[in-house]
Enzyme design. Structure first.
Site, PDB file in Angstrom:
ATOM      1  N   GLY A 101      10.382 -11.164  12.173  1.00  0.00           N
ATOM      2  CA  GLY A 101      10.898 -10.025  11.772  1.00  0.00           C
ATOM      3  C   GLY A 101      10.105  -8.953  12.092  1.00  0.00           C
ATOM      4  N   LYS A 104      14.661  -7.158   3.802  1.00  0.00           N
ATOM      5  CA  LYS A 104      15.130  -6.232   4.772  1.00  0.00           C
ATOM      6  C   LYS A 104      16.442  -6.640   5.434  1.00  0.00           C
ATOM      7  CE  LYS A 104      10.942  -4.330   6.626  1.00  0.00           C
ATOM      8  NZ  LYS A 104       9.916  -4.288   7.648  1.00  0.00           N
ATOM      9  N   GLY A 156       4.914 -13.342  19.194  1.00  0.00           N
ATOM     10  CA  GLY A 156       5.483 -13.686  18.055  1.00  0.00           C
ATOM     11  C   GLY A 156       7.159 -13.161  18.192  1.00  0.00           C
ATOM     12  N   ALA A 157       8.014 -13.871  17.499  1.00  0.00           N
ATOM     13  CA  ALA A 157       9.278 -13.651  17.556  1.00  0.00           C
ATOM     14  C   ALA A 157       9.869 -13.651  16.070  1.00  0.00           C
ATOM     15  CB  ALA A 157       9.827 -14.704  18.588  1.00  0.00           C
ATOM     16  N   TYR A 189      -3.107  -5.733   9.582  1.00  0.00           N
ATOM     17  CA  TYR A 189      -4.057  -4.538   9.250  1.00  0.00           C
ATOM     18  C   TYR A 189      -5.087  -4.921   8.228  1.00  0.00           C
ATOM     19  CZ  TYR A 189      -0.315  -3.706   5.922  1.00  0.00           C
ATOM     20  OH  TYR A 189       0.344  -3.787   4.754  1.00  0.00           O
ATOM     21  N   ASP A 211      10.432   1.445  11.403  1.00  0.00           N
ATOM     22  CA  ASP A 211       9.421   0.477  12.040  1.00  0.00           C
ATOM     23  C   ASP A 211       9.161   0.783  13.497  1.00  0.00           C
ATOM     24  OD1 ASP A 211       8.676  -0.467   9.680  1.00  0.00           O
ATOM     25  OD2 ASP A 211       9.872  -2.497   9.894  1.00  0.00           O
ATOM     26  N   LEU A 270       0.847  -1.190   0.052  1.00  0.00           N
ATOM     27  CA  LEU A 270      -0.024  -0.100   0.129  1.00  0.00           C
ATOM     28  C   LEU A 270       0.769   1.282   0.126  1.00  0.00           C
ATOM     29  CD1 LEU A 270      -2.554  -0.949   2.731  1.00  0.00           C
ATOM     30  CD2 LEU A 270      -2.759  -1.311   0.298  1.00  0.00           C
ATOM     31  N   SER A 271       2.314   1.028   0.195  1.00  0.00           N
ATOM     32  CA  SER A 271       3.043   2.492   0.278  1.00  0.00           C
ATOM     33  C   SER A 271       2.927   3.314  -1.235  1.00  0.00           C
ATOM     34  CB  SER A 271       4.525   1.742   0.519  1.00  0.00           C
ATOM     35  OG  SER A 271       4.685   1.091   1.878  1.00  0.00           O
TER      36      SER A 271
HETATM   37  P1  ATR Z   1       7.184 -11.309  10.089  1.00  0.00           P
HETATM   38  O1  ATR Z   1       8.334 -10.764   9.481  1.00  0.00           O
HETATM   39  O2  ATR Z   1       5.750 -10.826   9.447  1.00  0.00           O
HETATM   40  O3  ATR Z   1       7.151 -11.202  11.555  1.00  0.00           O
HETATM   41  P2  ATR Z   1       8.019 -14.103  10.127  1.00  0.00           P
HETATM   42  O4  ATR Z   1       9.315 -13.616  10.465  1.00  0.00           O
HETATM   43  O5  ATR Z   1       7.670 -15.266   9.293  1.00  0.00           O
HETATM   44  O6  ATR Z   1       7.194 -13.116   9.626  1.00  0.00           O
HETATM   45  O7  ATR Z   1       7.491 -14.384  11.686  1.00  0.00           O
HETATM   46  C1  ATR Z   1       6.031 -14.706  11.547  1.00  0.00           C
HETATM   47  C2  ATR Z   1       5.691 -14.956  13.175  1.00  0.00           C
HETATM   48  O8  ATR Z   1       4.231 -15.393  13.249  1.00  0.00           O
HETATM   49  C3  ATR Z   1       6.646 -15.889  13.924  1.00  0.00           C
HETATM   50  O9  ATR Z   1       6.507 -15.542  15.266  1.00  0.00           O
HETATM   51  C4  ATR Z   1       5.495 -17.225  13.788  1.00  0.00           C
HETATM   52  O10 ATR Z   1       5.713 -18.069  14.758  1.00  0.00           O
HETATM   53  P3  ATR Z   1       7.023 -19.423  14.574  1.00  0.00           P
HETATM   54  O11 ATR Z   1       8.177 -18.586  14.994  1.00  0.00           O
HETATM   55  O12 ATR Z   1       6.587 -20.191  15.625  1.00  0.00           O
HETATM   56  O13 ATR Z   1       6.834 -19.728  13.324  1.00  0.00           O
HETATM   57  C5  ATR Z   1       4.357 -16.681  13.973  1.00  0.00           C
HETATM   58  N1  ATR Z   1       3.115 -17.423  13.499  1.00  0.00           N
HETATM   59  C6  ATR Z   1       2.786 -17.590  12.177  1.00  0.00           C
HETATM   60  N2  ATR Z   1       1.631 -18.308  12.013  1.00  0.00           N
HETATM   61  C7  ATR Z   1       1.319 -18.646  13.504  1.00  0.00           C
HETATM   62  C8  ATR Z   1       0.302 -19.404  13.991  1.00  0.00           C
HETATM   63  N3  ATR Z   1      -0.698 -20.074  13.225  1.00  0.00           N
HETATM   64  N4  ATR Z   1       0.065 -19.559  15.432  1.00  0.00           N
HETATM   65  C9  ATR Z   1       1.102 -18.686  16.024  1.00  0.00           C
HETATM   66  N5  ATR Z   1       2.199 -18.118  15.570  1.00  0.00           N
HETATM   67  C10 ATR Z   1       2.313 -18.077  14.310  1.00  0.00           C
END
Ligand code: ATR
Length: 279
Positions: free
Chosen positions: A130, A66, A127-128, A224, A102, A16-17
């Protein structure tokens, strides 16, 4: 002469940027075009070479470039180094540098939407990946009281907490993303942030014990699409203040805009363009 700005990613058509920046550039009548560039991973080095030769005025960077882009730049800011990723490329004299807006964008958005700051608060980050890296940095930079990082894959949370430890004194607690484990910390949480992709296109968490959050808690989602994710909808129904992911997209873009053009970004116009693009 028209100067070129743009965003690189693979895929890129969903971004969308371009709409957001084009609206801002038009409003301020600045002599720039902002274009989407579909750059495959194998083409990244060549693209940056071309950007140097054509003296492209600036770039946004999205998935999957990135992190990899760092090796092709002449340097990065401290913030980009802490986050380990670049979302904004700009010129400083003859040097092509990388920054990351960010984390600042997220904080600006929380402030503008809810007048809220994580300073001295207890934050639970889901979440952990990017996106979480920028949020962790934002929280530690504002001196939170306590950060808990919960991820489905615990090892990934561990890696991120070790990474952050190089830059910040505040330790990050890690936990598996399991309701049974997290329920103990829920009553202490001031800010719950979803950085996972759960919520995209309506997917949802199961068994998050939102009913255990204190009344004052803010629930924030970086997703979003849709604007009101199932997590935010449930939180709102339960009476919590909620923070939509669109704000971070807007404010990280606004900060990039300011870096490239030196002009104050027209936030209202940019937000309207985002809302139109999402419709
Ligand atoms: P982004 O750059 O958008 O953060 P990413 O680096 O692929 O994308 O990270 C996705 C995050 O969503 C991770 O924390 C992932 O958990 P895992 O490290 O266990 O894969 C989390 N995630 C994706 N689908 C998930 C789900 N169904 N339930 C819980 N966590 C999920």
């Amino acid at each position: 002469m028209i100067k070129i700005l743009g965003i690189i990613g693979d895929p890129i058509s969903h971004s969308l940027s371009p709409q957001m920046h084009t609206a801002a550039l038009r409003r301020l009548r600045l002599p720039y075009r902002y274009l989407p560039f579909h750059v495959k991973p194998a083409e990244l080095g060549r693209f940056i070479q071309m950007a140097r030769e054509c003296h492209l005025a600036g770039l946004n960077v999205t998935i999957p470039h990135k992190e990899k882009i760092i090796r092709y730049l002449d340097g990065i800011t401290d913030e980009a180094r802490r986050i380990g990723a670049v979302n904004t490329v700009f010129w400083k004299g003859k040097r092509l540098l990388g920054d990351n807006t960010d984390a600042r964008g997220y904080l600006h958005s929380l402030k503008e939407d809810l007048e809220f700051s994580p300073r001295r608060k207890t934050v639970l980050i889901l979440g952990a990946g990017g996106a979480a890296r920028a949020i962790v940095d934002a929280c530690l930079a504002t001196r939170v009281r306590r950060v808990i990082l919960a991820n489905r894959t615990l090892a990934r949370a561990k890696v991120l907490s070790h990474h952050a430890r190089q830059f910040w004194k505040t330790p990050i607690e890690i936990a598996p993303l399991k309701a049974g484990v997290l329920k103990n910390c829920f009553p202490d949480i001031d800010l719950l942030i979803n950085t996972t992709s759960v919520g995209l296109s309506g997917s949802r968490f199961h068994n998050l014990p939102l009913h255990l959050l204190p009344k004052k808690a803010v629930v924030s989602d970086l997703v979003y699409r849709p604007r009101m994710t199932p997590l935010l909808r449930e939180a709102r129904q339960r009476g919590f203040r909620v923070h939509e992911g669109l704000g971070m997209l807007l404010h990280q873009g606004a900060l990039s805009f300011q870096i490239w053009t030196g002009q104050r970004p027209p936030l209202k116009i940019m937000k309207t363009a985002l809302l139109d693009a999402l419709r």
